[in-house]
Design a protein around this motif. Sequence first.
Motif, short mmCIF file in Angstrom:
data_model
loop_
_atom_site.label_atom_id
_atom_site.label_comp_id
_atom_site.label_asym_id
_atom_site.label_seq_id
_atom_site.Cartn_x
_atom_site.Cartn_y
_atom_site.Cartn_z
N ALA A 45 9.17 27.28 12.36
CA ALA A 45 9.67 27.71 11.04
C ALA A 45 8.55 27.67 10.00
O ALA A 45 7.85 26.67 9.86
N SER A 46 8.40 28.78 9.28
CA SER A 46 7.46 28.82 8.16
C SER A 46 8.19 29.27 6.92
O SER A 46 9.04 30.16 6.98
N ILE A 47 7.85 28.65 5.79
CA ILE A 47 8.44 29.02 4.51
C ILE A 47 7.32 29.10 3.50
O ILE A 47 6.52 28.16 3.38
N GLY A 48 7.22 30.21 2.80
CA GLY A 48 6.17 30.32 1.80
C GLY A 48 6.71 30.83 0.48
O GLY A 48 7.62 31.65 0.44
N TYR A 49 6.19 30.28 -0.61
CA TYR A 49 6.45 30.85 -1.93
C TYR A 49 5.19 31.63 -2.31
O TYR A 49 4.10 31.06 -2.31
N ARG A 50 5.33 32.90 -2.61
CA ARG A 50 4.18 33.76 -2.86
C ARG A 50 3.20 33.63 -1.70
O ARG A 50 3.56 33.87 -0.56
N ASP A 51 1.94 33.21 -1.98
CA ASP A 51 0.96 33.19 -0.89
C ASP A 51 0.78 31.79 -0.30
O ASP A 51 0.04 31.60 0.64
N ARG A 52 1.51 30.79 -0.87
CA ARG A 52 1.30 29.41 -0.41
C ARG A 52 2.38 29.03 0.60
O ARG A 52 3.57 29.19 0.31
N ALA A 53 1.97 28.54 1.78
CA ALA A 53 2.94 28.12 2.77
C ALA A 53 3.35 26.67 2.49
O ALA A 53 2.50 25.79 2.40
N VAL A 54 4.67 26.43 2.29
CA VAL A 54 5.16 25.08 2.06
C VAL A 54 5.45 24.41 3.40
O VAL A 54 5.18 23.23 3.61
N ILE A 55 6.02 25.20 4.30
CA ILE A 55 6.30 24.75 5.66
C ILE A 55 5.56 25.72 6.56
O ILE A 55 5.67 26.93 6.38
N ASP A 56 4.80 25.19 7.52
CA ASP A 56 3.96 26.09 8.30
C ASP A 56 4.16 25.85 9.79
O ASP A 56 3.69 24.86 10.33
N GLY A 57 4.88 26.75 10.44
CA GLY A 57 5.06 26.69 11.90
C GLY A 57 5.66 25.39 12.38
O GLY A 57 5.19 24.78 13.34
N LEU A 58 6.72 24.94 11.71
CA LEU A 58 7.27 23.61 11.97
C LEU A 58 8.28 23.62 13.12
O LEU A 58 9.13 24.50 13.22
N ASP A 59 8.16 22.64 14.02
CA ASP A 59 9.14 22.43 15.09
C ASP A 59 9.79 21.07 14.90
O ASP A 59 9.08 20.09 14.67
N LEU A 60 11.10 20.99 15.00
CA LEU A 60 11.73 19.67 15.01
C LEU A 60 13.11 19.75 15.63
O LEU A 60 13.71 20.82 15.76
N ASN A 61 13.60 18.59 16.06
CA ASN A 61 14.95 18.47 16.57
C ASN A 61 15.66 17.36 15.82
O ASN A 61 15.09 16.28 15.62
N ALA B 221 16.29 24.67 3.88
CA ALA B 221 16.28 25.65 4.98
C ALA B 221 17.31 25.26 6.05
O ALA B 221 18.00 26.11 6.61
N LEU B 222 17.43 23.94 6.33
CA LEU B 222 18.38 23.48 7.34
C LEU B 222 19.82 23.74 6.88
O LEU B 222 20.74 23.82 7.70
N ALA B 223 20.03 23.86 5.55
CA ALA B 223 21.37 24.14 5.02
C ALA B 223 21.59 25.63 4.77
O ALA B 223 22.57 26.03 4.16
N ARG B 224 20.64 26.46 5.22
CA ARG B 224 20.74 27.91 5.09
C ARG B 224 20.61 28.37 3.63
O ARG B 224 21.09 29.43 3.25
N LEU B 225 19.98 27.56 2.79
CA LEU B 225 19.84 27.91 1.38
C LEU B 225 18.42 28.40 1.08
O LEU B 225 18.09 28.67 -0.06
N GLN B 226 17.61 28.48 2.11
CA GLN B 226 16.22 28.88 1.93
C GLN B 226 15.86 29.75 3.13
O GLN B 226 16.04 29.31 4.26
N SER B 227 15.42 30.97 2.88
CA SER B 227 15.14 31.83 4.02
C SER B 227 13.72 31.57 4.52
O SER B 227 12.84 31.15 3.77
N LEU B 228 13.52 31.82 5.80
CA LEU B 228 12.24 31.55 6.44
C LEU B 228 11.38 32.80 6.39
O LEU B 228 11.90 33.92 6.42
#
Lengths: 268, 334
Positions: A12-28, A51-58
């Motif tokens: 999972a990756s999440i970025g605002y504009r050009d900055r990645a806040v979450i970068d290729g994250l794996d977790l269980n 993101a886990l609550a579906r309130l932030q798109s990846l």
Amino acid sequence: MPSDPALSARGASIGYRDRAVIDGLDLNVPRGAFTALIGPNGSGKSTLLRALARLQSLSSGQILLDGRALATIGPREAARRVGILFQGASAPEGMTVSELVQEGRYPHRSLFGRWNRADEAACARALRLTKLEALADRPLDTLSGGQRQRAFVAMVLAQETGILLLDEPTTYLDLPHQLDILELAGALVREEGTTVVAAIHDINQAARYAAHLIVLKDGAVVTAGPPDAIVTPALIEEVFAVKAMVVPSPVDGRPLILPLTRAEREDS
Amino acid sequence: MSTLASRRLVLLGLAVALCVSAAWSLTVGTIALPLQTIVAAIIDFDGSREHLIAATVRFPRLLAGLIAGSAFAVAGAIMQAVTNNPLASPGILGINAGAALAIVVALSVVDGGAAGVYVWCAFAGAAAAAIVVYAVGSAGRGGATPLKLALAGAILSAFVGSLTTAILIFDTASLDVVRVWSIGSVEGRSLATIMAIAPYGLVGLAGALLLRGQIATLSLGPEIAAQLGQNLAVWRLAAAAIVVLLAGGAVALTGPIGFVGLFVPHAARLIVGTDYRWIIPASALGGAFVVVFCDALLRAVLPDRDVPVGIAMALIGAPFFIHLARSRTARRPL
């Protein structure tokens, strides 16, 4: 790690504009357990919980809820299965505790939503678990910070979700109210089999209440596992840039972090 | 008494007050008509002058007041809920001015068209104004704060209002018709006009009542509404469509009666609490009551002059708006 995580992230990756806040994250996230999310400010804890609550798109990758891609689940169904408590949530002026808690039933109600017995029971249970029955008719703005936080917890409990995400639920609360919230989360895990994921600042509290820790730094998972297996002086220094001693707690043997003073650091 | 019972009692009281002032409004005017004459005109119409006045002047006037009063107040309540903005109303945010300009343009281009055509112009004008005010008000830092939206609405209202006046100055033929209408008046509506426009207003009111639960959840703010699984885009759009139907239809019917949409929802909130499931029906009854009552009162006090009810609303509403803006800004910046 149980074989069927309640929630998981795959690249999972999440970025605002050009900055990645979450970068290729794996977790269980293990099912039916208390998981604590720890990491310094800006490590992406809040964004990950959203993101886990579906309130932030990846921007790439996916989140799986019970093995199914979260993005393919509608917002109402997602809100029946995953509840989230934000830090510093606020409601309209003058709203009462019971009115707020009743709004928690939104994802369970049909389009024109008649109120039914299941709604009534869920709200009564939420008020009981948060010990707010006596304050049910009080406007939220007349409550203390701890009571107001419990009212928002009650709203999320009224959603009757199997998964509960708590974003720094203890911040701004004094110690007894912090423990109230953590005890409540612990009781939900033990008694109802709820899956809890809480972002917690205090590493000792996290190690004390959680069976599973996920350690986050710069938008990536550093390590994850049971507290006594992963919490070491090296980990604390790597993640928080703090030199600390880790000792087993005399109460339950869980790791206890004792940050060193400057004088002690220079001695060692 | 439980909250539920007391809230029902409030709605019942409002309904009774509305019925009484509606009956009274039928009796007052240039010629006083006793209630028996009004009743006789309904059940046994004899074509007399009194019965003609009741049927062609008083009833249409009452209907216009009922529909427009409800529509403006409910539109204001929905706007306050959806924008989480205590200063929102169709008047303040420029929706009424947009609808009014569209109607005046239509009147000056096609003279003497049907009311059913003008109402669509009003919808278009209202929707365009809503889009412009939202775009301007949410530009820049901090997004659409209450005060920025109100400022954008005021600027648009002033600009669009001058355009409306300019058209009226150059087009003297429509000036007389529209002059009284542009301040908001329930006088001189024909039954045919009302019948052409009323259905849109009633559809808007029915939509608002059916969706009051969704509107209540929207009023919790985008953060909580989203976490509860509400589809914000869908329900905001539905709410906006209802506002356009209500405000556009009401402007086409009576002209922009300002401030009803601002102070009626606030009064309703004071009485029934913060839950929009109750604020919306209370605003529907309260808005109709305020407009019908004030119009009847003006006729009772000044029977020889037809003072537009919009003026009375401005006299009540403007000080209220100032009070609201001051008390809100004292507590926290808007």
